[in-house]
Design an enzyme around this catalytic site. Structure first.
Site, PDB file in Angstrom:
ATOM      1  N   LYS A  90      -4.052  -9.508  -6.980  1.00 57.74           N
ATOM      2  CA  LYS A  90      -5.237  -9.719  -6.141  1.00 57.74           C
ATOM      3  C   LYS A  90      -6.355  -8.758  -6.560  1.00 57.74           C
ATOM      4  O   LYS A  90      -6.076  -7.606  -6.883  1.00 57.74           O
ATOM      5  CB  LYS A  90      -4.812  -9.422  -4.692  1.00 57.74           C
TER       6      LYS A  90
ATOM      7  N   LYS B 166       0.834  -1.211   0.000  1.00 54.37           N
ATOM      8  CA  LYS B 166       0.000   0.000   0.000  1.00 54.37           C
ATOM      9  C   LYS B 166       0.858   1.246   0.000  1.00 54.37           C
ATOM     10  O   LYS B 166       0.504   2.241  -0.624  1.00 54.37           O
ATOM     11  CB  LYS B 166      -0.934   0.002   1.214  1.00 54.37           C
TER      12      LYS B 166
ATOM     13  N   LYS C 286      -9.850  -3.365  -3.752  1.00 55.94           N
ATOM     14  CA  LYS C 286     -10.584  -2.089  -3.828  1.00 55.94           C
ATOM     15  C   LYS C 286      -9.687  -0.956  -4.292  1.00 55.94           C
ATOM     16  O   LYS C 286     -10.147   0.017  -4.854  1.00 55.94           O
ATOM     17  CB  LYS C 286     -11.085  -1.692  -2.435  1.00 55.94           C
TER      18      LYS C 286
HETATM   19  P1  TYM Z   1     -10.265  -5.617   4.139  1.00 52.59           P
HETATM   20  O1  TYM Z   1     -11.371  -4.724   4.548  1.00 52.59           O
HETATM   21  O2  TYM Z   1      -9.221  -5.093   3.212  1.00 52.59           O
HETATM   22  O3  TYM Z   1     -10.849  -6.904   3.467  1.00 52.59           O
HETATM   23  C1  TYM Z   1     -11.914  -7.613   4.074  1.00 52.59           C
HETATM   24  C2  TYM Z   1     -11.698  -9.104   3.903  1.00 52.59           C
HETATM   25  O4  TYM Z   1     -11.687  -9.452   2.512  1.00 52.59           O
HETATM   26  C3  TYM Z   1     -10.550 -10.268   2.256  1.00 52.59           C
HETATM   27  N1  TYM Z   1     -10.136 -10.051   0.861  1.00 52.59           N
HETATM   28  C4  TYM Z   1     -10.012 -11.033  -0.047  1.00 52.59           C
HETATM   29  N2  TYM Z   1     -10.209 -12.368   0.029  1.00 52.59           N
HETATM   30  C5  TYM Z   1      -9.999 -13.083  -1.104  1.00 52.59           C
HETATM   31  N3  TYM Z   1      -9.608 -12.544  -2.280  1.00 52.59           N
HETATM   32  C6  TYM Z   1      -9.393 -11.208  -2.405  1.00 52.59           C
HETATM   33  N4  TYM Z   1      -9.019 -10.678  -3.565  1.00 52.59           N
HETATM   34  C7  TYM Z   1      -9.587 -10.395  -1.247  1.00 52.59           C
HETATM   35  N5  TYM Z   1      -9.472  -9.065  -1.005  1.00 52.59           N
HETATM   36  C8  TYM Z   1      -9.798  -8.873   0.289  1.00 52.59           C
HETATM   37  C9  TYM Z   1      -9.505  -9.783   3.241  1.00 52.59           C
HETATM   38  O5  TYM Z   1      -8.488 -10.741   3.422  1.00 52.59           O
HETATM   39  C10 TYM Z   1     -10.353  -9.580   4.476  1.00 52.59           C
HETATM   40  O6  TYM Z   1     -10.542 -10.802   5.152  1.00 52.59           O
HETATM   41  N6  TYM Z   1      -7.440  -5.455   8.244  1.00 52.59           N
HETATM   42  C11 TYM Z   1      -8.590  -6.078   7.622  1.00 52.59           C
HETATM   43  C12 TYM Z   1      -9.886  -5.833   8.384  1.00 52.59           C
HETATM   44  C13 TYM Z   1      -9.789  -6.158   9.827  1.00 52.59           C
HETATM   45  C14 TYM Z   1      -9.897  -7.452  10.414  1.00 52.59           C
HETATM   46  C15 TYM Z   1      -9.696  -7.236  11.823  1.00 52.59           C
HETATM   47  C16 TYM Z   1     -10.125  -8.714   9.904  1.00 52.59           C
HETATM   48  C17 TYM Z   1      -9.553  -5.265  10.818  1.00 52.59           C
HETATM   49  N7  TYM Z   1      -9.514  -5.920  12.026  1.00 52.59           N
HETATM   50  C18 TYM Z   1      -9.739  -8.304  12.694  1.00 52.59           C
HETATM   51  C19 TYM Z   1     -10.164  -9.794  10.806  1.00 52.59           C
HETATM   52  C20 TYM Z   1      -9.960  -9.553  12.192  1.00 52.59           C
HETATM   53  C21 TYM Z   1      -8.741  -5.512   6.228  1.00 52.59           C
HETATM   54  O7  TYM Z   1      -8.231  -4.456   5.942  1.00 52.59           O
HETATM   55  O8  TYM Z   1      -9.551  -6.240   5.429  1.00 52.59           O
END
Ligand code: TYM
Length: 343
Positions: A209, A119, A212
């Protein structure tokens, strides 16, 4: 004894895409609907994580409600007392524990986090915030406050789960039994019935990947995309010129990605999909099938979304946030006592 916890969160700074849905939302919804007798299930909005990179703050509240509605449309049951939805910033213990964990975290280990490196590359030096640098610590606090054993996430977040285990073990070895240690990532995959973490690829560049933060939305299927563009995106997705359908992430990443998507959306195994199309030399009919399956899935999802009741969500938030504050505060107090902040 209290029930073991399964927990996850999805950021609310943009519309969710199919990777978010399949990587995190679908597994937690499945757990909520099948395992809530044995486990406490928490699905939260990590709203404090929303502006680790710059956002339009005026639309954050709408983004939060929008995501909560997506949770419910995906099938998260609000009427079950063992499942909870909450907003991270309504539970101040998340921020307080983060500070304490920050002081037990090395600069080196944060600098090694792939998500940070990726990022920050796209942001440029002077726009990288300290929040982006240490967000895995906030994520560790999100998990450890509730003693979560299982955390369904996509493959990109696995390193943060490993870090959560490391920092929790560090605190436990210095102060005794403070935290429940989340299960190792490979055990988590097994628990969720997978052999590895899920990484849905961008439809235009299937070596990357689906994310967003990509420059173009052509390679991303958003849950609120109109049906016509869902079909177009699949039909025009990048494949290869081998003219043979087989499942190889290395040599045919585009086709392998479409097979993954079709399997997950239709609830079939990769093996079933492989054996249906293996050896076919035309990509057109296969892409049409994926486009049909994906567009019907999105259409049904959007129909459910229209029926979601905002007042039921607000009611559940009030109840869950009260209960979660109690749980989080009791873990925080244990930590405060351990580090000498409380008697
Ligand atoms: P975030 O909001 O970027 O993404 C949410 C979830 O989607 C999954 N993900 C994917 N899975 C498969 N293929 C993809 N292309 C793909 N893109 C995104 C991410 O792995 C995630 O599970 N830091 C985390 C949010 C968070 C969190 C937590 C998660 C904050 N605190 C505690 C679990 C436990 C995040 O930015 O995910």
């Amino acid at each position: 004894m209290s029930k073991p916890v399964i927990l996850t969160g999805l950021r609310a700074n943009n519309d969710l895409h199919i990777g978010n849905y399949l990587g995190a939302l679908l597994p937690i919804v499945d757990m909520a609907n099948t395992k809530s007798d044995e486990y406490q299930i928490n699905l939260f909005i990590p709203d404090l994580h929303s502006f680790t990179t710059p956002i339009d703050h005026g639309s954050l509240q709408d983004g939060i409600m929008n995501n909560l509605k997506l949770y419910v449309a995906a099938g998260f049951p609000l009427d079950n007392p063992n499942v909870h939805i909450y907003r991270q910033s309504y539970i101040p213990a998340h921020s307080e524990l983060t500070w304490i964990l920050d002081c037990f975290t090395g600069m080196g280990e944060m600098s090694r986090m792939t998500q940070f490196k990726d990022k920050s590359l796209s942001l440029g030096e002077d726009r990288i915030s300290v929040g982006l640098f240490n967000y895995p610590v906030l994520m560790a606090a999100d998990i450890l406050l509730y003693g979560a054993s299982y955390v369904p996430v996509g493959e990109d977040q696995s390193q943060h789960i490993e870090f959560t285990r490391d920092v929790a073990e560090r605190i436990n070895s210095q102060f005794g039994d403070i935290f429940v240690i989340p299960k190792p990532v490979n055990e988590q995959h097994e628990f969720f019935g997978k052999d590895q973490g899920l990484r849905i690829k961008d439809l235009v560049d299937p070596t990357k990947k689906m994310s967003k933060s990509s420059d173009s939305s052509k390679g991303i299927i958003f849950l609120n995309d109109d049906i016509g563009s869902v079909k177009d995106k699949i039909i025009s997705s990048t494949t290869d010129s081998m003219n043979l359908i087989s499942y190889s992430k290395e040599t045919q990443p585009g086709i392998a990605n479409l097979i993954d998507l079709l399997a997950l959306i239709s609830g079939k195994s990769i093996e079933e999909i492989k054996s249906k199309y293996n050896g076919q030399t035309q990509y057109g009919p296969f892409k049409n099938d994926v486009a049909e399956a994906m567009s019907s899935f999105i259409e049904e999802f959007q129909a459910k979304l229209l029926g979601v009741d905002e007042s039921a969500i607000m009611e559940k938030l009030t109840t869950s946030e009260k209960q979660m504050n109690e749980i989080a505060n009791s873990t925080l107090l244990k930590v405060q006592k351990a580090v000498g902040l409380r008697k």
